[in-house]
Scaffold this motif. Structure first.
Motif, mmCIF file in Angstrom:
data_model
loop_
_atom_site.group_PDB
_atom_site.id
_atom_site.type_symbol
_atom_site.label_atom_id
_atom_site.label_comp_id
_atom_site.label_asym_id
_atom_site.label_seq_id
_atom_site.Cartn_x
_atom_site.Cartn_y
_atom_site.Cartn_z
ATOM 1 N N GLY A 91 0.631 -1.200 0.277
ATOM 2 C CA GLY A 91 -0.064 0.038 -0.215
ATOM 3 C C GLY A 91 0.751 1.131 0.036
ATOM 4 N N ASP A 92 0.190 2.165 -0.535
ATOM 5 C CA ASP A 92 0.923 3.635 -0.452
ATOM 6 C C ASP A 92 0.698 4.095 0.897
ATOM 7 O OD1 ASP A 92 1.685 3.533 -2.908
ATOM 8 O OD2 ASP A 92 -0.015 4.445 -3.851
ATOM 9 N N ALA A 93 1.796 5.291 1.089
ATOM 10 C CA ALA A 93 1.708 5.731 2.483
ATOM 11 C C ALA A 93 1.461 7.231 2.391
ATOM 12 C CB ALA A 93 3.066 5.317 3.205
ATOM 13 N N THR A 94 0.481 7.682 3.567
ATOM 14 C CA THR A 94 0.364 9.321 3.742
ATOM 15 C C THR A 94 1.165 9.764 5.088
ATOM 16 O OG1 THR A 94 -1.813 9.096 4.408
ATOM 17 C CG2 THR A 94 -1.653 9.406 2.186
ATOM 18 N N ARG A 95 1.991 10.820 4.994
ATOM 19 C CA ARG A 95 2.418 10.996 6.110
ATOM 20 C C ARG A 95 3.060 12.504 5.928
ATOM 21 N NH1 ARG A 95 7.223 7.479 8.721
ATOM 22 N NH2 ARG A 95 7.839 8.400 10.470
ATOM 23 N N ARG A 102 2.355 14.442 2.553
ATOM 24 C CA ARG A 102 2.127 13.968 0.951
ATOM 25 C C ARG A 102 2.001 12.348 1.016
ATOM 26 N NH1 ARG A 102 8.172 12.883 -1.664
ATOM 27 N NH2 ARG A 102 6.812 11.310 -2.557
ATOM 28 N N VAL A 103 1.906 11.932 -0.125
ATOM 29 C CA VAL A 103 1.618 10.701 -0.256
ATOM 30 C C VAL A 103 2.885 9.799 -0.863
ATOM 31 C CG1 VAL A 103 0.810 10.731 -2.639
ATOM 32 C CG2 VAL A 103 0.513 8.642 -1.225
ATOM 33 N N TYR A 104 3.363 8.893 -0.391
ATOM 34 C CA TYR A 104 4.607 8.172 -0.733
ATOM 35 C C TYR A 104 4.156 6.964 -1.663
ATOM 36 C CZ TYR A 104 7.158 11.180 2.308
ATOM 37 O OH TYR A 104 7.626 12.520 2.975
ATOM 38 N N PRO A 105 4.337 6.977 -2.996
ATOM 39 C CA PRO A 105 3.728 5.757 -3.611
ATOM 40 C C PRO A 105 4.739 4.574 -3.655
ATOM 41 C CG PRO A 105 5.087 7.408 -4.953
ATOM 42 C CD PRO A 105 5.139 8.076 -3.426
ATOM 43 N N PHE A 137 -11.893 11.893 4.164
ATOM 44 C CA PHE A 137 -11.023 12.930 3.860
ATOM 45 C C PHE A 137 -10.175 13.192 5.237
ATOM 46 C CE2 PHE A 137 -14.719 14.567 5.938
ATOM 47 C CZ PHE A 137 -14.424 15.625 6.890
ATOM 48 N N MET A 138 -8.960 14.007 4.789
ATOM 49 C CA MET A 138 -8.097 14.363 5.925
ATOM 50 C C MET A 138 -8.029 15.761 5.330
ATOM 51 S SD MET A 138 -5.409 11.442 5.937
ATOM 52 C CE MET A 138 -5.142 11.536 4.217
ATOM 53 N N GLY A 139 -7.714 16.738 6.154
ATOM 54 C CA GLY A 139 -7.389 18.250 5.993
ATOM 55 C C GLY A 139 -8.321 19.172 6.303
ATOM 56 N N SER A 140 -8.814 19.849 5.444
ATOM 57 C CA SER A 140 -9.761 20.958 5.823
ATOM 58 C C SER A 140 -11.038 20.914 5.910
ATOM 59 C CB SER A 140 -9.278 22.261 4.879
ATOM 60 O OG SER A 140 -9.524 22.000 3.750
ATOM 61 N N GLY A 141 -11.694 19.744 5.965
ATOM 62 C CA GLY A 141 -12.710 19.574 6.447
ATOM 63 C C GLY A 141 -13.861 19.519 5.436
ATOM 64 N N MET A 142 -14.737 20.503 5.569
ATOM 65 C CA MET A 142 -16.019 20.613 4.571
ATOM 66 C C MET A 142 -15.373 22.038 3.465
ATOM 67 S SD MET A 142 -17.780 18.339 5.511
ATOM 68 C CE MET A 142 -16.894 17.633 6.772
ATOM 69 N N ILE A 143 -14.396 22.361 3.947
ATOM 70 C CA ILE A 143 -13.948 23.743 3.116
ATOM 71 C C ILE A 143 -12.764 23.562 2.225
ATOM 72 C CG2 ILE A 143 -13.128 26.155 3.527
ATOM 73 C CD1 ILE A 143 -13.842 25.845 6.261
ATOM 74 N N TYR A 148 -7.782 15.925 1.790
ATOM 75 C CA TYR A 148 -7.182 14.850 0.922
ATOM 76 C C TYR A 148 -7.919 13.692 0.968
ATOM 77 C CZ TYR A 148 -3.489 18.213 2.301
ATOM 78 O OH TYR A 148 -2.737 19.333 2.191
ATOM 79 N N VAL A 149 -8.015 12.959 -0.181
ATOM 80 C CA VAL A 149 -8.939 11.636 -0.026
ATOM 81 C C VAL A 149 -8.154 10.795 0.979
ATOM 82 C CG1 VAL A 149 -9.806 12.052 -2.382
ATOM 83 C CG2 VAL A 149 -7.692 10.858 -2.109
ATOM 84 N N THR A 150 -8.807 9.844 1.303
ATOM 85 C CA THR A 150 -8.234 8.786 2.204
ATOM 86 C C THR A 150 -8.142 7.666 1.152
ATOM 87 O OG1 THR A 150 -9.774 9.646 3.974
ATOM 88 C CG2 THR A 150 -9.067 7.225 4.288
ATOM 89 N N LEU A 151 -6.778 6.969 1.627
ATOM 90 C CA LEU A 151 -6.415 5.655 0.970
ATOM 91 C C LEU A 151 -7.214 4.538 1.455
ATOM 92 C CD1 LEU A 151 -2.372 6.223 0.557
ATOM 93 C CD2 LEU A 151 -4.313 6.819 -1.177
ATOM 94 N N GLU A 152 -8.066 3.836 0.672
ATOM 95 C CA GLU A 152 -8.661 2.605 0.995
ATOM 96 C C GLU A 152 -8.413 1.606 0.448
ATOM 97 O OE1 GLU A 152 -12.741 4.567 0.680
ATOM 98 O OE2 GLU A 152 -12.791 4.115 3.241
ATOM 99 N N HIS A 153 -7.393 1.555 -0.591
ATOM 100 C CA HIS A 153 -6.966 0.423 -1.229
ATOM 101 C C HIS A 153 -5.688 0.076 -1.160
ATOM 102 C CE1 HIS A 153 -5.748 3.600 -3.889
ATOM 103 N NE2 HIS A 153 -4.924 2.871 -4.472
#
Length: 396
Positions: A91-95, A102-105, A137-143, A148-153
């Motif tokens: 899986g990729d990592a977000t950190r 950022r995402v680490y591919p 999501f991650m980040g600024s909520g509804m605004i 950022y999208v959540t990695l689910e795969h």
């Protein structure tokens, strides 16, 4: 028929006990670079990891961690037969490192490494992990615009060792006996798997058990083997114990917390599918990151030999409990596949469709000529011989 399953306590960067061209299939899920739970492991194995993370240099840490995996992939190239298949679940990592999120591919970096070794990349699989949080999501909520999208795969990357596929003698029995059903092919060889239950890399032992048992047949008639919805298994027989507390309970108490935190399980169905898709009876399956032995258990249930490498001897000790459950698990898996095919046959007949061939060993028809000789085997007993587990298989 017997299958043999050996586990070596050692570093997979030097698999000296495995000869050149000795395995036909590799199925593994390595530690994921840039996932924090693996920082200590990678820091122990590569001097550049800890200072890079301390200095906020995510790119350098990412490359240093993958440098460790690169050495394992070089060994995989050495031991895998020409035309053999390597399946890497990653899986990729977000950190956030330093001031950067950022995402680490990881999937892209692993693909580059295999291509540099001369492997041919084949179509991969995405499998979705439904155990993630409901928050999307991650980040600024509804605004907008800084969420950022959540990695689910995760990815199952598939590589062939060289340009040529493996060859077999015309009509070779072990190949045709290893056939899968037409409807299983349609389910397994799609590039997105949504019905496989995922298990997080770091979860409490009370809710994670790194095995699986048969579930109800899916609509298209392909049977499914899966974890329970909470990450546990739906039957104690799946690992011979019921949950990981029982398995981990066989390990020295001082090491239990470390093993719980470092377990990186992936659902039993993933290696079980891959073993059936890319190997035949009599083949040997290698997992250079043995962990709790999910790949070796899948190979045992599927009637293949296996070899595993693992740094932690406690994982090897714990595999006794999982191997003890293999006879029950294998019978349930095979019965689920047979029942699913019979249901598929009934559905086809009810819709007015015919099936063109009779299976030679069973009381049902099959869709294609290639399925006629398929022959299922189950584990009747497992015994320990030194660093090996020997499974006896009987036909059903």
């Amino acid at each position: 028929m017997e299958s043999r399953h050996r586990v070596v306590v050692g570093d997979a960067r030097q698999m000296s006990t495995v000869a050149d061209d000795a395995v036909e299939l590799v199925v593994t899920s390595p530690p994921y670079p840039m996932v924090e739970m693996w920082d200590d492991l990678f820091s122990d194995l590569a001097a550049g990891v800890e200072p890079a993370l301390r200095d906020g240099d995510g790119d350098a840490a990412f490359e240093a961690m993958h440098g460790v995996l690169d050495e394992v992939w070089a060994e995989v190239e050495r031991v895998l037969v020409p035309g053999g298949i390597a399946c890497i679940n990653v899986g990729d990592a977000t950190r956030s490192v330093g001031d950067s999120f950022r995402v680490y591919p990881n999937h892209a970096r692993v693909t580059d490494a295999f291509c540099e070794l001369g492997f041919e990349p084949l179509p991969d699989v995405l499998w979705r992990k439904p155990t993630n949080s409901a928050a999307k999501f991650m980040g600024s909520g509804m605004i907008p615009p800084n969420a950022y999208v959540t990695l689910e795969h995760e990815y199952v990357l598939v590589f062939r060792n060289g340009t040529d596929s493996r060859s077999f003698a015309p009509g070779e029995a072990r190949r045709y006996e290893s056939a899968y059903f037409w409807e299983e092919r349609n389910a397994w060889f799609t590039d997105v798997w949504t019905e496989v239950t995922g298990t997080a890399q770091a979860v409490d032992a009370e809710t994670r058990a790194s095995s699986g048992v048969p579930a109800e047949p899916v609509e298209d008639g392909a049977a499914r083997v899966t974890d329970a919805p909470d990450g546990g298994v739906t039957d104690d027989a799946a690992n011979g114990t019921g949950n990981d507390d029982a398995v981990v309970g066989t390990i020295d108490a001082d090491r239990r917390d470390e093993l719980r935190d470092r377990t990186a399980a992936f659902p039993f169905e993933i290696p079980y599918r891959l073993v059936n898709m890319y190997s035949v009876y009599g083949d040997t399956v290698l997992d250079p990151f043995f962990g709790t032995g999910t790949t070796s258990l899948a190979a045992m249930v599927a009637g293949r030999d296996s070899v595993g490498y693992e740094l932690e001897d406690a994982f090897v000790e714990a595999f006794d409990a999982r191997a003890a459950g293999a006879p029950t698990l294998s019978r349930e898996v095979v019965e689920a596949r047979l029942d699913a095919h019979r249901a598929f046959v009934e559905n086809r007949r009810a819709s007015g469709d015919s099936l063109g061939y009779d299976a030679e060993h069973y009381d049902f028809p099959v869709v294609t000529k290639q399925e006629r000789e398929l022959l299922f085997r189950v584990v009747s007993e497992v015994r320990r011989e030194g660093d090996e587990w020997v499974a006896t298989h009987e036909t059903v």
